[in-house]
Design a protein around this motif. Structure first.
Motif, PDB file in Angstrom:
ATOM      1  N   ALA A  59      30.123  34.808  45.732  1.00 58.22           N
ATOM      2  CA  ALA A  59      29.180  35.374  44.765  1.00 58.22           C
ATOM      3  C   ALA A  59      29.389  36.883  44.648  1.00 58.22           C
ATOM      4  CB  ALA A  59      27.740  35.054  45.171  1.00 58.22           C
ATOM      5  N   PHE A  60      29.544  37.569  45.761  1.00 54.37           N
ATOM      6  CA  PHE A  60      29.764  39.020  45.739  1.00 54.37           C
ATOM      7  C   PHE A  60      31.047  39.352  44.991  1.00 54.37           C
ATOM      8  CE2 PHE A  60      31.570  42.940  47.317  1.00 54.37           C
ATOM      9  CZ  PHE A  60      30.507  43.818  47.183  1.00 54.37           C
ATOM     10  N   LYS A  61      32.131  38.644  45.284  1.00 52.00           N
ATOM     11  CA  LYS A  61      33.408  38.932  44.649  1.00 52.00           C
ATOM     12  C   LYS A  61      33.363  38.627  43.150  1.00 52.00           C
ATOM     13  CE  LYS A  61      36.467  40.453  46.662  1.00 52.00           C
ATOM     14  NZ  LYS A  61      36.737  41.898  46.919  1.00 52.00           N
ATOM     15  N   LEU A  62      32.662  37.562  42.738  1.00 51.33           N
ATOM     16  CA  LEU A  62      32.531  37.247  41.324  1.00 51.33           C
ATOM     17  C   LEU A  62      31.725  38.327  40.611  1.00 51.33           C
ATOM     18  CD1 LEU A  62      33.063  35.384  38.979  1.00 51.33           C
ATOM     19  CD2 LEU A  62      31.064  34.041  39.660  1.00 51.33           C
ATOM     20  N   LYS A  63      30.637  38.775  41.209  1.00 52.86           N
ATOM     21  CA  LYS A  63      29.837  39.860  40.627  1.00 52.86           C
ATOM     22  C   LYS A  63      30.679  41.127  40.510  1.00 52.86           C
ATOM     23  CE  LYS A  63      25.513  38.110  42.466  1.00 52.86           C
ATOM     24  NZ  LYS A  63      24.461  38.320  43.486  1.00 52.86           N
ATOM     25  N   GLU A  64      31.481  41.407  41.511  1.00 46.72           N
ATOM     26  CA  GLU A  64      32.352  42.575  41.496  1.00 46.72           C
ATOM     27  C   GLU A  64      33.342  42.502  40.335  1.00 46.72           C
ATOM     28  OE1 GLU A  64      34.210  44.856  45.173  1.00 46.72           O
ATOM     29  OE2 GLU A  64      35.357  43.037  44.731  1.00 46.72           O
ATOM     30  N   LYS A  65      33.916  41.325  40.116  1.00 45.10           N
ATOM     31  CA  LYS A  65      34.860  41.135  39.001  1.00 45.10           C
ATOM     32  C   LYS A  65      34.164  41.344  37.662  1.00 45.10           C
ATOM     33  CE  LYS A  65      38.897  39.330  40.464  1.00 45.10           C
ATOM     34  NZ  LYS A  65      40.039  40.193  40.393  1.00 45.10           N
ATOM     35  N   ILE A  66      32.956  40.806  37.520  1.00 45.99           N
ATOM     36  CA  ILE A  66      32.204  40.951  36.272  1.00 45.99           C
ATOM     37  C   ILE A  66      31.920  42.417  35.993  1.00 45.99           C
ATOM     38  CG2 ILE A  66      29.976  40.479  35.165  1.00 45.99           C
ATOM     39  CD1 ILE A  66      30.027  37.752  36.688  1.00 45.99           C
ATOM     40  N   VAL A  67      31.484  43.146  37.020  1.00 45.75           N
ATOM     41  CA  VAL A  67      31.193  44.569  36.864  1.00 45.75           C
ATOM     42  C   VAL A  67      32.457  45.316  36.463  1.00 45.75           C
ATOM     43  CG1 VAL A  67      30.578  46.666  38.133  1.00 45.75           C
ATOM     44  CG2 VAL A  67      29.182  44.611  38.364  1.00 45.75           C
ATOM     45  N   GLN A  68      33.573  45.029  37.118  1.00 48.30           N
ATOM     46  CA  GLN A  68      34.834  45.697  36.793  1.00 48.30           C
ATOM     47  C   GLN A  68      35.278  45.369  35.375  1.00 48.30           C
ATOM     48  OE1 GLN A  68      37.493  44.370  39.866  1.00 48.30           O
ATOM     49  NE2 GLN A  68      36.755  45.869  41.348  1.00 48.30           N
ATOM     50  N   ASP A  69      35.151  44.109  34.978  1.00 49.38           N
ATOM     51  CA  ASP A  69      35.578  43.668  33.660  1.00 49.38           C
ATOM     52  C   ASP A  69      34.736  44.297  32.558  1.00 49.38           C
ATOM     53  OD1 ASP A  69      37.261  42.035  31.974  1.00 49.38           O
ATOM     54  OD2 ASP A  69      35.470  40.811  31.611  1.00 49.38           O
ATOM     55  N   GLN A  70      33.457  44.478  32.849  1.00 50.73           N
ATOM     56  CA  GLN A  70      32.558  45.065  31.858  1.00 50.73           C
ATOM     57  C   GLN A  70      32.547  46.585  31.964  1.00 50.73           C
ATOM     58  OE1 GLN A  70      28.815  43.066  32.423  1.00 50.73           O
ATOM     59  NE2 GLN A  70      29.601  41.142  31.618  1.00 50.73           N
ATOM     60  N   ASP A  71      33.387  47.099  32.854  1.00 50.86           N
ATOM     61  CA  ASP A  71      33.534  48.536  33.044  1.00 50.86           C
ATOM     62  C   ASP A  71      32.186  49.220  33.284  1.00 50.86           C
ATOM     63  OD1 ASP A  71      35.263  50.663  33.407  1.00 50.86           O
ATOM     64  OD2 ASP A  71      35.185  51.265  31.302  1.00 50.86           O
ATOM     65  N   LEU A  72      31.409  48.614  34.184  1.00 53.13           N
ATOM     66  CA  LEU A  72      30.088  49.142  34.498  1.00 53.13           C
ATOM     67  C   LEU A  72      30.085  49.989  35.762  1.00 53.13           C
ATOM     68  CD1 LEU A  72      27.978  45.938  33.795  1.00 53.13           C
ATOM     69  CD2 LEU A  72      28.275  47.918  32.305  1.00 53.13           C
ATOM     70  N   GLY A  73      31.230  50.327  36.252  1.00 53.66           N
ATOM     71  CA  GLY A  73      31.290  51.081  37.505  1.00 53.66           C
ATOM     72  C   GLY A  73      31.654  50.138  38.624  1.00 53.66           C
ATOM     73  N   SER A  74      30.832  50.151  39.667  1.00 54.37           N
ATOM     74  CA  SER A  74      31.112  49.268  40.789  1.00 54.37           C
ATOM     75  C   SER A  74      29.816  48.890  41.489  1.00 54.37           C
ATOM     76  CB  SER A  74      32.066  49.931  41.776  1.00 54.37           C
ATOM     77  OG  SER A  74      31.451  51.071  42.326  1.00 54.37           O
ATOM     78  N   LEU A  75      29.890  47.805  42.215  1.00 54.19           N
ATOM     79  CA  LEU A  75      28.777  47.383  43.052  1.00 54.19           C
ATOM     80  C   LEU A  75      28.748  48.269  44.285  1.00 54.19           C
ATOM     81  CD1 LEU A  75      29.175  43.501  42.978  1.00 54.19           C
ATOM     82  CD2 LEU A  75      27.451  44.865  41.796  1.00 54.19           C
ATOM     83  N   PRO A  76      27.615  48.328  44.983  1.00 57.20           N
ATOM     84  CA  PRO A  76      27.594  49.083  46.239  1.00 57.20           C
ATOM     85  C   PRO A  76      28.720  48.597  47.143  1.00 57.20           C
ATOM     86  CG  PRO A  76      25.406  48.319  45.673  1.00 57.20           C
ATOM     87  CD  PRO A  76      26.353  47.676  44.689  1.00 57.20           C
ATOM     88  N   ASN A  77      29.429  49.506  47.748  1.00 59.85           N
ATOM     89  CA  ASN A  77      30.551  49.160  48.615  1.00 59.85           C
ATOM     90  C   ASN A  77      30.072  48.419  49.838  1.00 59.85           C
ATOM     91  OD1 ASN A  77      33.025  48.975  49.795  1.00 59.85           O
ATOM     92  ND2 ASN A  77      33.166  51.116  50.350  1.00 59.85           N
ATOM     93  N   ASP A  78      30.532  47.195  50.011  1.00 62.68           N
ATOM     94  CA  ASP A  78      30.189  46.419  51.195  1.00 62.68           C
ATOM     95  C   ASP A  78      31.453  46.316  52.035  1.00 62.68           C
ATOM     96  OD1 ASP A  78      29.644  44.425  53.098  1.00 62.68           O
ATOM     97  OD2 ASP A  78      28.066  43.630  51.826  1.00 62.68           O
ATOM     98  N   LYS A  79      31.475  47.064  53.118  1.00 63.95           N
ATOM     99  CA  LYS A  79      32.667  47.177  53.936  1.00 63.95           C
ATOM    100  C   LYS A  79      33.112  45.869  54.564  1.00 63.95           C
ATOM    101  CE  LYS A  79      29.489  49.722  56.794  1.00 63.95           C
ATOM    102  NZ  LYS A  79      28.569  50.013  55.773  1.00 63.95           N
TER     103      LYS A  79
END
Length: 82
Positions: A59-79
């Motif tokens: 779920a986190f990785k899919l949300k990250e891809k969506i954010v990147q694709d929509q050029d919305l910046g990035s999700l909080p960095n989860d190390k």
């Protein structure tokens, strides 16, 4: 989860219910684990725990891809998930 129980028992007198404390502890411990150590921890999970961990990661990785694709910046960095 046995690993979490062991961590809790070892650090319970030193930790507060502060997300930052927990994040720092886990990050520090994970840096010292080898791939084999991590696989051992994962092999001790029951089916429900494995589904939860895998589902959270996917779920986190899919949300990250969506954010990147929509050029919305990035999700909080989860190390732990990168």
């Amino acid at each position: 989860m046995k690993f979490v129980d062991e961590l809790y028992n070892f650090y319970k007198d030193q930790l507060m219910a502060d997300e930052e404390d927990v994040d720092l502890l886990i990050y520090s411990i994970m840096q010292d684990l080898s791939r084999e150590d991590m696989l051992r921890v994962m092999s001790e999970l029951n089916d429900n725990e494995l589904y939860q961990i895998t589902g959270s990661y996917l779920a986190f990785k899919l949300k990250e891809k969506i954010v990147q694709d929509q050029d919305l910046g990035s999700l909080p960095n989860d190390k732990y998930l990168n």
